[in-house]
Write a protein that holds these residues in place. Structure first.
Motif, PDB file in Angstrom:
ATOM      1  N   ASP A  40     -53.590  26.490 -40.773  1.00 55.85           N
ATOM      2  CA  ASP A  40     -54.158  25.642 -39.719  1.00 55.85           C
ATOM      3  C   ASP A  40     -53.502  25.915 -38.368  1.00 55.85           C
ATOM      4  O   ASP A  40     -54.166  25.908 -37.334  1.00 55.85           O
ATOM      5  CB  ASP A  40     -54.018  24.165 -40.086  1.00 55.85           C
ATOM      6  CG  ASP A  40     -54.899  23.778 -41.255  1.00 55.85           C
ATOM      7  OD1 ASP A  40     -55.954  24.435 -41.441  1.00 55.85           O
ATOM      8  OD2 ASP A  40     -54.546  22.838 -41.979  1.00 55.85           O
ATOM      9  N   ARG A  43     -54.885  29.203 -37.088  1.00 61.79           N
ATOM     10  CA  ARG A  43     -56.259  28.997 -36.618  1.00 61.79           C
ATOM     11  C   ARG A  43     -56.261  28.316 -35.252  1.00 61.79           C
ATOM     12  O   ARG A  43     -56.972  28.720 -34.339  1.00 61.79           O
ATOM     13  CB  ARG A  43     -57.027  28.170 -37.640  1.00 61.79           C
ATOM     14  CG  ARG A  43     -58.497  28.092 -37.368  1.00 61.79           C
ATOM     15  CD  ARG A  43     -59.240  27.333 -38.461  1.00 61.79           C
ATOM     16  NE  ARG A  43     -59.067  27.957 -39.774  1.00 61.79           N
ATOM     17  CZ  ARG A  43     -58.354  27.433 -40.780  1.00 61.79           C
ATOM     18  NH1 ARG A  43     -57.767  26.265 -40.631  1.00 61.79           N
ATOM     19  NH2 ARG A  43     -58.242  28.055 -41.921  1.00 61.79           N
ATOM     20  N   HIS A  47     -57.691  29.806 -31.745  1.00 59.99           N
ATOM     21  CA  HIS A  47     -58.689  29.090 -30.950  1.00 59.99           C
ATOM     22  C   HIS A  47     -58.193  28.900 -29.516  1.00 59.99           C
ATOM     23  O   HIS A  47     -58.962  29.067 -28.558  1.00 59.99           O
ATOM     24  CB  HIS A  47     -59.001  27.728 -31.591  1.00 59.99           C
ATOM     25  CG  HIS A  47     -59.843  27.825 -32.817  1.00 59.99           C
ATOM     26  ND1 HIS A  47     -61.213  27.678 -32.807  1.00 59.99           N
ATOM     27  CD2 HIS A  47     -59.517  28.073 -34.102  1.00 59.99           C
ATOM     28  CE1 HIS A  47     -61.685  27.820 -34.023  1.00 59.99           C
ATOM     29  NE2 HIS A  47     -60.659  28.065 -34.841  1.00 59.99           N
ATOM     30  N   GLU A  66     -67.410  25.369 -38.194  1.00 57.82           N
ATOM     31  CA  GLU A  66     -66.632  25.390 -39.429  1.00 57.82           C
ATOM     32  C   GLU A  66     -67.399  26.214 -40.464  1.00 57.82           C
ATOM     33  O   GLU A  66     -68.593  26.024 -40.664  1.00 57.82           O
ATOM     34  CB  GLU A  66     -66.451  23.967 -39.940  1.00 57.82           C
ATOM     35  CG  GLU A  66     -65.601  23.845 -41.162  1.00 57.82           C
ATOM     36  CD  GLU A  66     -64.125  23.698 -40.834  1.00 57.82           C
ATOM     37  OE1 GLU A  66     -63.312  23.969 -41.712  1.00 57.82           O
ATOM     38  OE2 GLU A  66     -63.824  23.312 -39.693  1.00 57.82           O
ATOM     39  N   LYS A  68     -67.746  27.220 -44.370  1.00 62.51           N
ATOM     40  CA  LYS A  68     -67.360  26.787 -45.709  1.00 62.51           C
ATOM     41  C   LYS A  68     -66.754  27.957 -46.467  1.00 62.51           C
ATOM     42  O   LYS A  68     -67.198  29.096 -46.324  1.00 62.51           O
ATOM     43  CB  LYS A  68     -68.574  26.269 -46.476  1.00 62.51           C
ATOM     44  CG  LYS A  68     -69.117  24.973 -45.975  1.00 62.51           C
ATOM     45  CD  LYS A  68     -70.245  24.515 -46.881  1.00 62.51           C
ATOM     46  CE  LYS A  68     -70.787  23.174 -46.441  1.00 62.51           C
ATOM     47  NZ  LYS A  68     -71.874  22.718 -47.323  1.00 62.51           N
TER      48      LYS A  68
END
Length: 88
Positions: A40, A43, A47, A66, A68
């Motif tokens: 996380d 990520r 970003h 998002e 999946k």
């Protein structure tokens, strides 16, 4: 101490060994630093970098959605969790 051919090659070999060891130590330190982040955190950093790059380039902002996880990722995650619980 005289520097003949044999001693020169010994020094070259020793310098090579030291260079390889130093490179390995740097690679190991970089790997430990990289693995210290959670997925996380990685990520969110990506970003943030993407937002900075698009802001600096005055490009239209792309909305990120998002995604999946695939069936394979879900099953491998399940096996990983089961394996970790078995190790405890």
């Amino acid at each position: 101490m005289r520097m003949d051919g044999r001693n020169v090659w010994k020094l070259v070999g020793l310098a090579g060994v030291v260079g390889v060891a130093a490179t390995g130590a740097l690679a190991a330190r970089a790997e430990r630093k990289r693995r210290a982040y959670t997925p996380d955190e990685v990520r969110s950093q990506l970003h943030a970098r993407f937002a900075q790059a698009t802001a600096a380039a005055d490009l239209p902002r792309v909305e990120l959605i998002e995604v999946k996880p695939t069936l394979r990722e879900r099953v491998s995650g399940l096996f990983r969790r089961v394996r970790r619980q078995g190790e405890k």
